[in-house]
Design a protein around this motif. Structure first.
Motif, PDB file in Angstrom:
ATOM      1  N   SER A 192      -0.633  28.079   0.292  1.00 24.94           N
ATOM      2  CA  SER A 192      -1.648  28.092  -0.216  1.00 24.94           C
ATOM      3  C   SER A 192      -1.280  30.226   0.955  1.00 24.94           C
ATOM      4  CB  SER A 192      -3.740  28.025   0.315  1.00 24.94           C
ATOM      5  OG  SER A 192      -3.620  26.954  -0.243  1.00 24.94           O
ATOM      6  N   CYS A 193      -1.446  31.351   0.248  1.00 19.38           N
ATOM      7  CA  CYS A 193      -2.022  32.277   0.624  1.00 19.38           C
ATOM      8  C   CYS A 193      -2.662  32.331   2.050  1.00 19.38           C
ATOM      9  CB  CYS A 193      -1.326  33.591   0.631  1.00 19.38           C
ATOM     10  SG  CYS A 193      -0.975  34.751   1.156  1.00 19.38           S
ATOM     11  N   ILE A 194      -3.015  32.394   3.420  1.00 22.85           N
ATOM     12  CA  ILE A 194      -4.051  33.238   4.314  1.00 22.85           C
ATOM     13  C   ILE A 194      -4.092  34.355   4.684  1.00 22.85           C
ATOM     14  CG2 ILE A 194      -4.106  30.211   4.641  1.00 22.85           C
ATOM     15  CD1 ILE A 194      -2.328  30.407   7.296  1.00 22.85           C
ATOM     16  N   GLY A 195      -3.045  34.996   4.283  1.00 27.05           N
ATOM     17  CA  GLY A 195      -2.913  36.402   4.996  1.00 27.05           C
ATOM     18  C   GLY A 195      -1.063  37.197   5.621  1.00 27.05           C
ATOM     19  N   GLY A 196      -1.357  38.229   5.843  1.00 23.03           N
ATOM     20  CA  GLY A 196      -0.105  38.864   5.375  1.00 23.03           C
ATOM     21  C   GLY A 196       0.934  38.933   6.273  1.00 23.03           C
ATOM     22  N   ALA A 197       1.966  38.838   6.635  1.00 26.41           N
ATOM     23  CA  ALA A 197       2.930  38.978   7.655  1.00 26.41           C
ATOM     24  C   ALA A 197       3.385  40.399   8.502  1.00 26.41           C
ATOM     25  CB  ALA A 197       4.098  38.021   7.129  1.00 26.41           C
ATOM     26  N   ASN A 198       3.559  41.438   7.338  1.00 23.57           N
ATOM     27  CA  ASN A 198       3.489  43.117   7.420  1.00 23.57           C
ATOM     28  C   ASN A 198       2.804  43.084   6.886  1.00 23.57           C
ATOM     29  OD1 ASN A 198       3.577  42.980   5.001  1.00 23.57           O
ATOM     30  ND2 ASN A 198       5.968  42.735   4.474  1.00 23.57           N
ATOM     31  N   LYS A 199       2.843  44.759   6.859  1.00 20.66           N
ATOM     32  CA  LYS A 199       1.500  46.130   6.832  1.00 20.66           C
ATOM     33  C   LYS A 199       0.565  45.957   5.425  1.00 20.66           C
ATOM     34  CE  LYS A 199       2.934  48.345  10.792  1.00 20.66           C
ATOM     35  NZ  LYS A 199       3.103  49.947  11.375  1.00 20.66           N
ATOM     36  N   ALA A 200       1.642  45.107   4.561  1.00 21.12           N
ATOM     37  CA  ALA A 200       0.694  45.391   3.007  1.00 21.12           C
ATOM     38  C   ALA A 200      -0.428  44.939   3.145  1.00 21.12           C
ATOM     39  CB  ALA A 200       1.465  44.759   2.120  1.00 21.12           C
ATOM     40  N   PRO A 201      -1.175  45.859   2.338  1.00 22.48           N
ATOM     41  CA  PRO A 201      -2.763  45.721   2.599  1.00 22.48           C
ATOM     42  C   PRO A 201      -3.297  44.557   0.872  1.00 22.48           C
ATOM     43  CG  PRO A 201      -2.067  47.653   0.978  1.00 22.48           C
ATOM     44  CD  PRO A 201      -1.114  47.463   2.132  1.00 22.48           C
ATOM     45  N   HIS A 202      -3.933  43.956   1.908  1.00 24.30           N
ATOM     46  CA  HIS A 202      -4.440  42.344   0.725  1.00 24.30           C
ATOM     47  C   HIS A 202      -3.025  40.967  -0.062  1.00 24.30           C
ATOM     48  CE1 HIS A 202      -8.103  45.228   2.330  1.00 24.30           C
ATOM     49  NE2 HIS A 202      -7.587  45.613   1.386  1.00 24.30           N
ATOM     50  N   PRO A 203      -2.386  41.158   0.694  1.00 28.78           N
ATOM     51  CA  PRO A 203      -1.379  40.821  -0.153  1.00 28.78           C
ATOM     52  C   PRO A 203      -1.615  39.492  -0.554  1.00 28.78           C
ATOM     53  CG  PRO A 203      -1.138  40.381   2.221  1.00 28.78           C
ATOM     54  CD  PRO A 203      -2.407  40.830   2.304  1.00 28.78           C
ATOM     55  N   CYS A 204      -2.891  38.525  -0.471  1.00 29.12           N
ATOM     56  CA  CYS A 204      -3.135  36.899  -0.588  1.00 29.12           C
ATOM     57  C   CYS A 204      -3.989  37.373  -2.106  1.00 29.12           C
ATOM     58  CB  CYS A 204      -4.288  36.062   0.097  1.00 29.12           C
ATOM     59  SG  CYS A 204      -2.932  35.771   1.703  1.00 29.12           S
ATOM     60  N   LYS A 205      -4.239  36.532  -3.390  1.00 29.83           N
ATOM     61  CA  LYS A 205      -4.509  36.101  -4.549  1.00 29.83           C
ATOM     62  C   LYS A 205      -5.376  35.239  -4.748  1.00 29.83           C
ATOM     63  CE  LYS A 205      -1.268  38.663  -7.791  1.00 29.83           C
ATOM     64  NZ  LYS A 205      -0.440  38.112  -8.551  1.00 29.83           N
ATOM     65  N   GLY A 206      -5.316  34.155  -3.510  1.00 36.95           N
ATOM     66  CA  GLY A 206      -6.521  33.375  -3.618  1.00 36.95           C
ATOM     67  C   GLY A 206      -5.492  32.238  -4.447  1.00 36.95           C
ATOM     68  N   GLY A 207      -6.644  31.092  -3.834  1.00 41.24           N
ATOM     69  CA  GLY A 207      -5.696  29.947  -5.146  1.00 41.24           C
ATOM     70  C   GLY A 207      -4.309  29.113  -4.105  1.00 41.24           C
ATOM     71  N   SER A 208      -4.220  27.804  -4.574  1.00 40.89           N
ATOM     72  CA  SER A 208      -3.016  27.055  -4.393  1.00 40.89           C
ATOM     73  C   SER A 208      -1.777  27.430  -6.282  1.00 40.89           C
ATOM     74  CB  SER A 208      -3.487  26.236  -3.132  1.00 40.89           C
ATOM     75  OG  SER A 208      -4.330  25.563  -4.517  1.00 40.89           O
ATOM     76  N   VAL A 209      -0.914  26.940  -5.382  1.00 42.58           N
ATOM     77  CA  VAL A 209       0.526  26.449  -5.830  1.00 42.58           C
ATOM     78  C   VAL A 209       1.057  25.308  -5.739  1.00 42.58           C
ATOM     79  CG1 VAL A 209       2.017  28.494  -4.969  1.00 42.58           C
ATOM     80  CG2 VAL A 209       1.895  27.686  -7.877  1.00 42.58           C
ATOM     81  N   VAL A 210       1.400  24.362  -6.286  1.00 43.62           N
ATOM     82  CA  VAL A 210       2.412  23.527  -5.706  1.00 43.62           C
ATOM     83  C   VAL A 210       3.468  23.663  -6.671  1.00 43.62           C
ATOM     84  CG1 VAL A 210       2.876  20.970  -6.469  1.00 43.62           C
ATOM     85  CG2 VAL A 210       0.179  21.905  -5.924  1.00 43.62           C
ATOM     86  N   VAL A 211       4.364  23.419  -5.599  1.00 45.57           N
ATOM     87  CA  VAL A 211       5.929  23.412  -6.080  1.00 45.57           C
ATOM     88  C   VAL A 211       6.956  22.400  -5.368  1.00 45.57           C
ATOM     89  CG1 VAL A 211       5.580  26.234  -5.687  1.00 45.57           C
ATOM     90  CG2 VAL A 211       5.943  24.316  -3.794  1.00 45.57           C
ATOM     91  N   LYS A 212       7.868  22.660  -6.577  1.00 44.23           N
ATOM     92  CA  LYS A 212       9.325  21.143  -5.854  1.00 44.23           C
ATOM     93  C   LYS A 212      10.200  21.558  -5.223  1.00 44.23           C
ATOM     94  CE  LYS A 212      11.740  17.640  -8.471  1.00 44.23           C
ATOM     95  NZ  LYS A 212      12.039  17.331 -10.271  1.00 44.23           N
ATOM     96  N   ILE A 213      10.169  20.740  -4.245  1.00 38.90           N
ATOM     97  CA  ILE A 213      11.342  21.442  -3.225  1.00 38.90           C
ATOM     98  C   ILE A 213      12.986  21.112  -3.961  1.00 38.90           C
ATOM     99  CG2 ILE A 213      12.741  21.826  -0.799  1.00 38.90           C
ATOM    100  CD1 ILE A 213       9.491  22.459  -1.453  1.00 38.90           C
ATOM    101  N   VAL A 214      13.826  22.301  -4.606  1.00 40.53           N
ATOM    102  CA  VAL A 214      14.919  22.277  -5.187  1.00 40.53           C
ATOM    103  C   VAL A 214      16.498  23.194  -4.595  1.00 40.53           C
ATOM    104  CG1 VAL A 214      13.740  22.207  -7.304  1.00 40.53           C
ATOM    105  CG2 VAL A 214      14.330  24.038  -6.072  1.00 40.53           C
ATOM    106  N   ASP A 215      15.406  23.684  -3.198  1.00 38.41           N
ATOM    107  CA  ASP A 215      16.920  24.827  -3.129  1.00 38.41           C
ATOM    108  C   ASP A 215      16.763  24.261  -1.618  1.00 38.41           C
ATOM    109  OD1 ASP A 215      19.466  25.655  -2.705  1.00 38.41           O
ATOM    110  OD2 ASP A 215      18.793  27.453  -4.332  1.00 38.41           O
ATOM    111  N   TYR A 216      17.448  25.178  -0.306  1.00 36.59           N
ATOM    112  CA  TYR A 216      17.511  25.193   0.950  1.00 36.59           C
ATOM    113  C   TYR A 216      17.841  26.544   0.626  1.00 36.59           C
ATOM    114  CZ  TYR A 216      19.741  25.418   5.448  1.00 36.59           C
ATOM    115  OH  TYR A 216      20.256  24.780   6.658  1.00 36.59           O
ATOM    116  N   CYS A 217      17.244  27.234   1.734  1.00 36.73           N
ATOM    117  CA  CYS A 217      17.057  28.637   2.064  1.00 36.73           C
ATOM    118  C   CYS A 217      17.745  28.198   3.228  1.00 36.73           C
ATOM    119  CB  CYS A 217      15.432  29.036   1.839  1.00 36.73           C
ATOM    120  SG  CYS A 217      15.101  30.946   2.896  1.00 36.73           S
TER     121      CYS A 217
END
Length: 132
Positions: free
Chosen positions: A75-100
């Motif tokens: 779930s998005c809980i807030g911005g990490a930079n100066k972008a205004p209102h980055p979060c849309k609300g809600g959540s998403v379920v993802v499957k881990i498939v890769d290494y960053c």
């Protein structure tokens, strides 16, 4: 209301609160489709198509590949930079498939499709809450 129903309601409330209490927080970025099928190849599954709701994780969650196949609710809980209102609300379920890999700018690198469900892709990076 019977005692059994009251107990069931209380247990349900406690479980919901416990889930929130166990959620971790970090940063999320997004990556675009690499090829067709989307989001392949990946470190965990090679050229296997795992759908659109996928993610890679940084060293913080990778655990020598043990993260492969895990599912996280993000779930998005807030911005990490100066972008205004980055979060849309809600959540998403993802499957881990890769290494960053090293130099990754976040804990979770969401597919563009997954990121766009919870945040504006123009933000680029957001603060998130996630749990397995």
């Amino acid at each position: 209301m019977s005692i059994a129903i009251r107990v069931a309601v209380m247990v349900g409330m406690v479980l919901c609160l416990a889930s929130i209490a166990n959620a971790a927080q970090g940063l999320a970025v997004w990556y675009s489709r690499k090829s067709s099928p989307p989001y392949t190849p990946s470190k965990c599954y090679g050229n296997q198509d795992n759908g659109l709701m996928v993610a890679g994780v940084s060293d913080a969650l990778w655990n020598n590949g043990a993260a492969c196949g895990r599912r996280y609710r993000v779930s998005c809980i807030g911005g990490a930079n100066k972008a205004p209102h980055p979060c849309k609300g809600g959540s998403v379920v993802v499957k881990i498939v890769d290494y960053c890999s090293r130099g990754c700018q976040a804990d979770i690198n969401l597919s563009q499709d997954a990121f766009s469900q919870i945040a504006d892709t123009d933000a680029g990076i957001v603060r998130v809450q996630y749990d397995q």
